[in-house]
Design an enzyme around this catalytic site. Structure first.
Site, PDB file in Angstrom:
ATOM      1  N   LYS A 193       7.597   0.842   2.188  1.00  0.00           N
ATOM      2  CA  LYS A 193       8.369   0.063   1.210  1.00  0.00           C
ATOM      3  C   LYS A 193       9.773   0.621   1.016  1.00  0.00           C
ATOM      4  O   LYS A 193      10.768  -0.113   1.071  1.00  0.00           O
ATOM      5  CB  LYS A 193       7.642   0.053  -0.144  1.00  0.00           C
TER       6      LYS A 193
ATOM      7  N   ARG B 228      -0.241   9.544   4.543  1.00  0.00           N
ATOM      8  CA  ARG B 228      -0.233  10.233   3.244  1.00  0.00           C
ATOM      9  C   ARG B 228      -0.397  11.740   3.415  1.00  0.00           C
ATOM     10  O   ARG B 228       0.194  12.517   2.663  1.00  0.00           O
ATOM     11  CB  ARG B 228      -1.328   9.659   2.347  1.00  0.00           C
TER      12      ARG B 228
ATOM     13  N   VAL C 256       0.825  -1.200   0.000  1.00  0.00           N
ATOM     14  CA  VAL C 256       0.000   0.000   0.000  1.00  0.00           C
ATOM     15  C   VAL C 256       0.869   1.265   0.000  1.00  0.00           C
ATOM     16  O   VAL C 256       2.008   1.254   0.481  1.00  0.00           O
ATOM     17  CB  VAL C 256      -0.925  -0.019   1.236  1.00  0.00           C
ATOM     18  N   THR C 257       0.350   2.346  -0.581  1.00  0.00           N
ATOM     19  CA  THR C 257       1.042   3.617  -0.538  1.00  0.00           C
ATOM     20  C   THR C 257       1.317   4.017   0.911  1.00  0.00           C
ATOM     21  O   THR C 257       0.484   3.804   1.798  1.00  0.00           O
ATOM     22  CB  THR C 257       0.205   4.718  -1.233  1.00  0.00           C
TER      23      THR C 257
ATOM     24  N   GLY D 110       3.218   2.642   2.993  1.00  0.00           N
ATOM     25  CA  GLY D 110       3.319   1.498   3.889  1.00  0.00           C
ATOM     26  C   GLY D 110       4.699   1.276   4.473  1.00  0.00           C
ATOM     27  O   GLY D 110       4.855   0.505   5.415  1.00  0.00           O
TER      28      GLY D 110
ATOM     29  N   ASP E  59       8.818   4.485  -8.447  1.00  0.00           N
ATOM     30  CA  ASP E  59       8.439   5.899  -8.590  1.00  0.00           C
ATOM     31  C   ASP E  59       9.273   6.625  -9.641  1.00  0.00           C
ATOM     32  O   ASP E  59       8.844   7.667 -10.165  1.00  0.00           O
ATOM     33  CB  ASP E  59       8.570   6.625  -7.254  1.00  0.00           C
TER      34      ASP E  59
END
Length: 198
Positions: free
Chosen positions: A18, A130, A13-14, A16, A38
């Site tokens: 990563k 976010r 998920v955005t 998250g 990205d």
């Protein structure tokens, strides 16, 4: 796939965690190269973008869709890396760690991974993280509710159609970052150890 490289995928998920996890792993392993999805977003003016109505009179590129990415460029970049002689300071294969929220949805890339990790967090935590970030272009009001979260759920469902026999290991992104790092580190170390015995 080159036997000199072990390619690890870190998705989820955005917001998250990563990239944070990828960077920590890169600091730990000497023979390691990283790649961030990205870097392969299409330019804002690219005609291949999907445009969505966020609210009356407000249209925005759908950065959560597969069309937002230049997948061929990313595939070529991966192939260029593994075609080269890797950095080498041990008997283990070198690592190429790729992170991105859609990398398991594009089969030509999903199929190259020796191991796949997917980080999850719930909707409220995702929104909280976010809103603490600055995006270019910035998220219009309503974009998260209308597109970011629904597209995450859709992409996660569609991801299952792109998988091979390498299972995805799911990680709880709400856990302490050290716990997540140690879990993934132990897993990769086991894989590397197995490779040297082949």
């Amino acid at each position: 796939m080159s036997s000199k490289w072990m390619i690890i995928g870190i998705s989820g998920v955005t917001c998250g965690g990563k990239t944070t996890l990828t960077q920590r792993l890169a600091q730990h392993f000497t023979d390691c190269v990283t790649m961030d999805q990205d870097q392969y977003f299409r330019l804002e003016e690219d005609p291949n973008h999907e445009w969505v109505d966020v609210s009356p009179g407000v249209r925005h590129q759908n950065w959560e869709s597969m069309a937002s990415m230049d997948w061929q460029a990313m595939t070529n970049a991966i192939n260029d890396i593994i075609a080269k002689e890797p950095p080498k300071s041990s008997d283990y294969p070198a690592l190429l760690i790729v992170d991105g929220f859609l990398i398991f949805n594009y089969k030509p890339i999903s199929d190259v991974f020796y191991k796949k990790f997917f980080i999850t967090i719930d909707k409220d935590e995702c929104l909280r993280r976010r809103t603490e970030r600055a995006y270019l272009p910035p998220d219009p009001n309503g974009y998260f509710e209308s597109w970011v979260w629904p597209m995450y759920l859709k992409n996660r469902h569609l991801m299952n159609d792109c998988q091979n026999d390498v299972p995805i290991e799911y990680l709880d992104g709400s856990l302490d970052k050290d716990i997540i790092f140690e879990t993934v580190l132990e897993n990769i170390n086991q894989l590397l150890s197995q490779q040297t015995k082949l």
